[in-house]
Design a protein around this motif. Structure first.
Motif, mmCIF file in Angstrom:
data_model
loop_
_atom_site.group_PDB
_atom_site.id
_atom_site.type_symbol
_atom_site.label_atom_id
_atom_site.label_comp_id
_atom_site.label_asym_id
_atom_site.label_seq_id
_atom_site.Cartn_x
_atom_site.Cartn_y
_atom_site.Cartn_z
ATOM 1 N N ASP A 22 -1.859 -9.835 4.555
ATOM 2 C CA ASP A 22 -1.641 -9.617 3.123
ATOM 3 C C ASP A 22 -0.335 -10.268 2.668
ATOM 4 O O ASP A 22 0.508 -10.655 3.478
ATOM 5 C CB ASP A 22 -1.602 -8.123 2.794
ATOM 6 N N HIS A 92 -0.782 -17.818 -4.634
ATOM 7 C CA HIS A 92 -0.685 -16.401 -4.264
ATOM 8 C C HIS A 92 -0.826 -15.464 -5.465
ATOM 9 O O HIS A 92 -0.953 -14.248 -5.274
ATOM 10 C CB HIS A 92 0.631 -16.106 -3.545
ATOM 11 N N GLY A 94 -2.377 -13.236 -8.092
ATOM 12 C CA GLY A 94 -3.637 -12.493 -8.020
ATOM 13 C C GLY A 94 -3.987 -12.041 -6.617
ATOM 14 O O GLY A 94 -5.017 -11.394 -6.414
ATOM 15 N N ARG A 95 -3.138 -12.360 -5.646
ATOM 16 C CA ARG A 95 -3.392 -11.976 -4.255
ATOM 17 C C ARG A 95 -2.306 -11.069 -3.686
ATOM 18 O O ARG A 95 -2.351 -10.706 -2.507
ATOM 19 C CB ARG A 95 -3.511 -13.234 -3.390
ATOM 20 N N ARG A 97 -0.673 -7.836 -2.724
ATOM 21 C CA ARG A 97 -1.221 -6.492 -2.473
ATOM 22 C C ARG A 97 -0.218 -5.378 -2.718
ATOM 23 O O ARG A 97 -0.605 -4.243 -2.969
ATOM 24 C CB ARG A 97 -1.732 -6.394 -1.034
ATOM 25 N N SER A 132 -2.847 -8.237 -7.106
ATOM 26 C CA SER A 132 -4.293 -8.278 -6.911
ATOM 27 C C SER A 132 -4.946 -7.018 -7.467
ATOM 28 O O SER A 132 -4.271 -6.005 -7.672
ATOM 29 C CB SER A 132 -4.614 -8.392 -5.415
ATOM 30 N N GLY A 135 -4.118 -3.615 -6.033
ATOM 31 C CA GLY A 135 -2.737 -3.757 -5.572
ATOM 32 C C GLY A 135 -1.886 -2.582 -6.045
ATOM 33 O O GLY A 135 -2.283 -1.818 -6.925
#
Length: 191
Positions: A22, A92, A94-95, A97, A132, A135
């Motif tokens: 992550d 990265h 939107g990704r 966590r 995310s 998240g």
């Protein structure tokens, strides 16, 4: 009623949400404790971006990593957390966590150098956008120091303007819910 550690609660909540591989952010590196915690959760293949405007904080964080195998996961960024959208690679967005904020001043450092309301609010907005779905953000605020009262009020106001369809907000106090007590804002992105 015994005081509870808001940092421990934040760690427990984030631990439930992070896995190896992550991507996470420590928006306020400080002495590196939260950065190291995040790296332990996402290593060996994840990434932690750690921000601070103070070189001393980044040096303390880097020193904390020298004895670990997690140093490959770490990117230290000497910049305001308000710049996270620009400093974190777009691939990265939107990704992310998890994102941790521990507001106030650098423990053991100059207490006149504190997080500022306007940069904190800009950072929270950026973090909420690049987080995310599912998240989590944790924000520990300390109203008991100069500037901390206003920052805490503004963080609360910022949380209240978030869409309840997109975010779930909780506030956890370390002792009793008093205006002067530190608190943990827990922000979960639903989608």
């Amino acid at each position: 009623m015994p005081r509870i550690s808001l940092v421990d609660i934040a760690h427990d909540l984030i631990r439930e949400n992070l896995r190896s591989g992550d991507i996470a952010i420590d928006a306020t590196a400080g002495n590196g404790h939260d950065t190291l915690f995040l790296a332990e959760q996402i290593s060996p293949s994840g990434k932690v971006y750690s921000f601070d405007i103070q070189q001393a904080a980044l040096e303390a964080t880097h020193a904390r990593f020298r004895q670990t195998k997690s140093h490959e996961c770490l990117t230290l960024i000497h910049a305001s957390h308000a710049e996270m959208s620009e400093k974190i690679p777009a691939r990265h967005h939107g990704r992310i966590r998890a994102c941790m904020f521990n507001l106030g001043y650098l423990p053991g450092g100059d207490k006149r150098l504190i997080t500022r309301t306007e940069s904190t609010l800009a950072a929270l907005t950026s973090a909420s956008q690049i987080l995310s779905g599912q998240g989590i953000m944790t924000v520990i605020a300390y109203p008991g120091h100069a500037g901390g009262d206003q920052e805490t009020i503004q963080v609360k106001n910022w949380c209240e303007q978030l869409s309840p369809e997109q975010f779930k907000i909780s506030i956890i106090y370390g002792h009793e819910p008093k205006d002067s007590d530190p608190r943990l804002f827990l922000i979960r992105k639903l989608s």
